[in-house]
Scaffold this motif. Structure first.
Motif, PDB file in Angstrom:
ATOM      1  N   TYR A 117       0.714  -1.239   0.046  1.00  0.00           N
ATOM      2  CA  TYR A 117       0.001  -0.146  -0.031  1.00  0.00           C
ATOM      3  C   TYR A 117       0.861   1.308   0.023  1.00  0.00           C
ATOM      4  O   TYR A 117       0.287   2.217  -0.615  1.00  0.00           O
ATOM      5  CB  TYR A 117      -0.965   0.032   1.431  1.00  0.00           C
ATOM      6  N   THR A 118       1.835   1.167   0.305  1.00  0.00           N
ATOM      7  CA  THR A 118       2.970   2.455   0.724  1.00  0.00           C
ATOM      8  C   THR A 118       3.453   2.716  -0.860  1.00  0.00           C
ATOM      9  O   THR A 118       3.544   3.805  -1.163  1.00  0.00           O
ATOM     10  CB  THR A 118       4.084   1.931   1.293  1.00  0.00           C
ATOM     11  N   GLU A 119       3.586   1.836  -1.872  1.00  0.00           N
ATOM     12  CA  GLU A 119       3.781   2.046  -3.177  1.00  0.00           C
ATOM     13  C   GLU A 119       2.547   2.675  -3.858  1.00  0.00           C
ATOM     14  O   GLU A 119       2.702   3.689  -4.659  1.00  0.00           O
ATOM     15  CB  GLU A 119       4.413   0.742  -3.894  1.00  0.00           C
ATOM     16  N   LEU A 120       1.441   2.014  -3.635  1.00  0.00           N
ATOM     17  CA  LEU A 120       0.230   2.506  -4.370  1.00  0.00           C
ATOM     18  C   LEU A 120      -0.075   3.985  -4.154  1.00  0.00           C
ATOM     19  O   LEU A 120      -0.568   4.629  -4.852  1.00  0.00           O
ATOM     20  CB  LEU A 120      -1.052   1.494  -3.884  1.00  0.00           C
TER      21      LEU A 120
ATOM     22  N   ALA B  58      12.757  10.269 -10.765  1.00  0.00           N
ATOM     23  CA  ALA B  58      13.240  10.516  -9.745  1.00  0.00           C
ATOM     24  C   ALA B  58      13.360  12.191  -9.692  1.00  0.00           C
ATOM     25  O   ALA B  58      13.178  12.599  -8.426  1.00  0.00           O
ATOM     26  CB  ALA B  58      14.673   9.965  -9.269  1.00  0.00           C
ATOM     27  N   GLU B  59      13.697  12.840 -10.539  1.00  0.00           N
ATOM     28  CA  GLU B  59      13.653  14.565 -10.678  1.00  0.00           C
ATOM     29  C   GLU B  59      12.276  14.810 -10.517  1.00  0.00           C
ATOM     30  O   GLU B  59      11.999  15.668  -9.896  1.00  0.00           O
ATOM     31  CB  GLU B  59      14.068  14.733 -12.053  1.00  0.00           C
ATOM     32  N   GLN B  60      11.288  14.096 -10.966  1.00  0.00           N
ATOM     33  CA  GLN B  60       9.778  14.500 -10.891  1.00  0.00           C
ATOM     34  C   GLN B  60       9.472  14.172  -9.322  1.00  0.00           C
ATOM     35  O   GLN B  60       8.723  14.964  -8.783  1.00  0.00           O
ATOM     36  CB  GLN B  60       8.791  13.662 -11.967  1.00  0.00           C
TER      37      GLN B  60
ATOM     38  N   LEU C  36      10.410   4.376  -3.952  1.00  0.00           N
ATOM     39  CA  LEU C  36      10.372   4.759  -5.331  1.00  0.00           C
ATOM     40  C   LEU C  36      11.144   3.944  -6.180  1.00  0.00           C
ATOM     41  O   LEU C  36      10.657   3.625  -7.596  1.00  0.00           O
ATOM     42  CB  LEU C  36      11.489   6.035  -5.172  1.00  0.00           C
ATOM     43  N   VAL C  37      12.357   2.958  -5.686  1.00  0.00           N
ATOM     44  CA  VAL C  37      12.950   2.073  -6.728  1.00  0.00           C
ATOM     45  C   VAL C  37      11.777   1.024  -7.017  1.00  0.00           C
ATOM     46  O   VAL C  37      11.643   0.680  -8.190  1.00  0.00           O
ATOM     47  CB  VAL C  37      13.876   1.545  -5.717  1.00  0.00           C
ATOM     48  N   LYS C  38      10.938   0.597  -5.987  1.00  0.00           N
ATOM     49  CA  LYS C  38       9.855  -0.337  -6.250  1.00  0.00           C
ATOM     50  C   LYS C  38       8.702   0.155  -7.406  1.00  0.00           C
ATOM     51  O   LYS C  38       8.539  -0.484  -8.262  1.00  0.00           O
ATOM     52  CB  LYS C  38       9.287  -0.848  -5.018  1.00  0.00           C
ATOM     53  N   VAL C  39       8.319   1.243  -7.049  1.00  0.00           N
ATOM     54  CA  VAL C  39       7.605   1.959  -8.154  1.00  0.00           C
ATOM     55  C   VAL C  39       8.054   2.161  -9.482  1.00  0.00           C
ATOM     56  O   VAL C  39       7.503   1.605 -10.422  1.00  0.00           O
ATOM     57  CB  VAL C  39       6.969   3.501  -7.510  1.00  0.00           C
TER      58      VAL C  39
END
Length: 460
Positions: A28-31, A432-434, A453-456
């Motif tokens: 859920y953290t990624e979603l 990553a910049e966005q 962020l890496v997982k997304v």
């Protein structure tokens, strides 16, 4: 009680993840993070602009909302965690709108997410009274209990009653599902994008008469987010007025004593939907005839049938006739398209995200960005989100300028939103910049972000 004068509230940004089968592969953290970043990029704001946060989810421990929002920044703002069954996402939108409209904030981000278990919905607290236990007892007394999942029985029974009272046939419910599956082909976020014939819908596994498997929404993992802003906030950013969508009318309603009238349709919250629709329409100065595009809560095809009726989109008792005429899809004489996203049946139903995903779909239509599923002459859009137990949220949207929605080509959208693509017709990730551009400038924590962020990014 008379409603006090409220200030206008706009949806300035929206974003969502793809809806996927719940297989435990995405947390859920990624979603929540993905959808929130997309909504801020769309609104062209940073997390430092956000005054309050609303997190919407049904399955998870308390303060999951803070766990998600802290990834954007730890700015000390109020964060609310909302659970209102399947209407959770729209309940969060209604909360955000109320706070802004009465002067409590200028910018609120509402993020809905759900990480679900495979299979039909289930209760996890079996040592206490179920909140819809009284409805279950009424169903057992009036229609009996079968071996099908409880929700399918309740909504299926409502479909049976519509057949008995008004002459609808099993084929009418199957046609609703056929249309929604067909619509989903043009939605890049939809869990399913398969087209079926009417015969295939009818021949799929029987769940509870008249419902077959392809007429039932799936469980899903997914996230969606919306940025709500005040008139003052929008006025300070005149270059964004073209994309702002006004919440012209909205009502969150709960059940009346008719819930226990012994009618299977009433048991599914017919009166609260009717009340919410009446109040929201009146506030917006709109009628059902004005609606060109509608996202409604089709958890089962039977519910779409009874909700078409309850919202006043058809004459009483004649929703099935509207379906037979083709007046709920493209090319109908009514000029109305229901669930162009594919609806819950095909798009999916991650409970906390569903209402916000409906909002995103309608925002894209009113902006003219949904150019691969455009509904001609759209000036008014309608949303209906239902949770048994119960709560119904009905929302009416218009463009900020009050005009008819244009049709905007995707190249133009990519320039306007500064993202290089059209999120209404293409599901993409971000750089990553966005992410750095939208996170809090001075109060971000890499420890709070962890490896989200890496997982997304790995999913795109």
């Amino acid at each position: 009680m008379a409603r006090k004068q409220r200030q206008p509230v706009y949806v300035l940004g929206v974003g969502m993840t793809k809806f996927i089968k719940p297989r435990g592969k995405v947390d859920y953290t990624e979603l929540g993070f993905e959808s929130g970043v997309k909504a801020m990029l769309d609104a062209q704001i940073t997390y430092d602009d956000v005054d309050q946060g609303v997190a919407c989810y049904c399955y998870g421990d308390s303060t999951c909302g803070q766990r998600v929002f802290y990834q954007f920044g730890m700015t000390g703002i109020p964060i609310y965690n909302v659970n209102n069954n399947c209407s959770t996402g729209s309940t969060g939108l209604a909360m955000g709108r109320d706070i802004i409209s009465y002067g409590g904030a200028d910018c609120i981000m509402v993020v809905g997410f759900e990480k679900m278990m495979p299979g039909s919905l289930q209760s996890f607290f079996n040592d206490r009274e179920n909140p819809i236990g009284t409805s279950g007892k009424m169903m057992a007394e009036t229609r009996g209990v079968a071996k099908a999942p409880g929700a399918a029985q309740m909504f299926g029974n409502a479909g049976r009653e519509y057949m008995e009272k008004f002459g609808a046939k099993a084929e009418d419910f199957a046609e609703i599902a056929r249309i929604n599956h067909e619509h989903s082909v043009n939605n890049p976020y939809s869990q399913f994008q398969d087209v079926y014939t009417l015969e295939q819908i009818l021949a799929s596994t029987k769940i509870h008469e008249p419902l077959t498997k392809l007429q039932c929404c799936p469980t899903s993992d997914g996230g969606a987010a919306a940025v709500l802003v005040s008139q003052d906030f929008l006025d300070a950013r005149p270059h964004l007025k073209e994309q702002a969508v006004l919440i012209a009318g909205q009502c969150l309603a709960t059940d009346q004593p008719s819930l226990f009238s012994r009618s299977a349709i009433d048991l599914m919250g017919r009166e609260m939907t009717q009340n919410a629709a009446r109040i929201a329409m009146a506030e917006a100065g709109a009628t059902p005839a004005d609606v060109a595009v509608c996202e409604l809560h089709d958890c089962f095809s039977a519910n779409e049938m009874i909700v078409i009726d309850a919202l006043g989109l058809s004459e009483p008792g004649k929703a099935h006739e509207m379906v037979r005429r083709g007046d709920i899809t493209y090319g109908g004489k009514r000029g109305l398209v229901i669930n162009p996203s594919g609806g819950l049946i095909s798009k999916g139903h991650p409970l906390g995200a569903t209402g916000i995903a409906q909002c995103a779909e309608l925002v894209w239509h009113l902006r003219g960005w949904a150019n691969n599923r455009n509904v001609p002459h759209t000036k008014v859009a309608l949303q209906h989100n239902l949770g048994l137990g119960g709560a119904a949220v009905v929302t009416v949207y218009r463009r900020a300028d009050g005009k008819e929605a244009p049709v905007v080509d995707s190249a133009t959208v990519g320039k306007v939103n500064k993202q290089g693509y059209n999120p209404a017709v293409e599901a993409k990730g971000f750089t990553a910049e966005q992410v750095k551009a939208v996170r809090s400038k001075d109060k971000s924590s890499d420890w709070a972000l962890q490896d989200t962020l890496v997982k997304v990014q790995a999913r795109f």
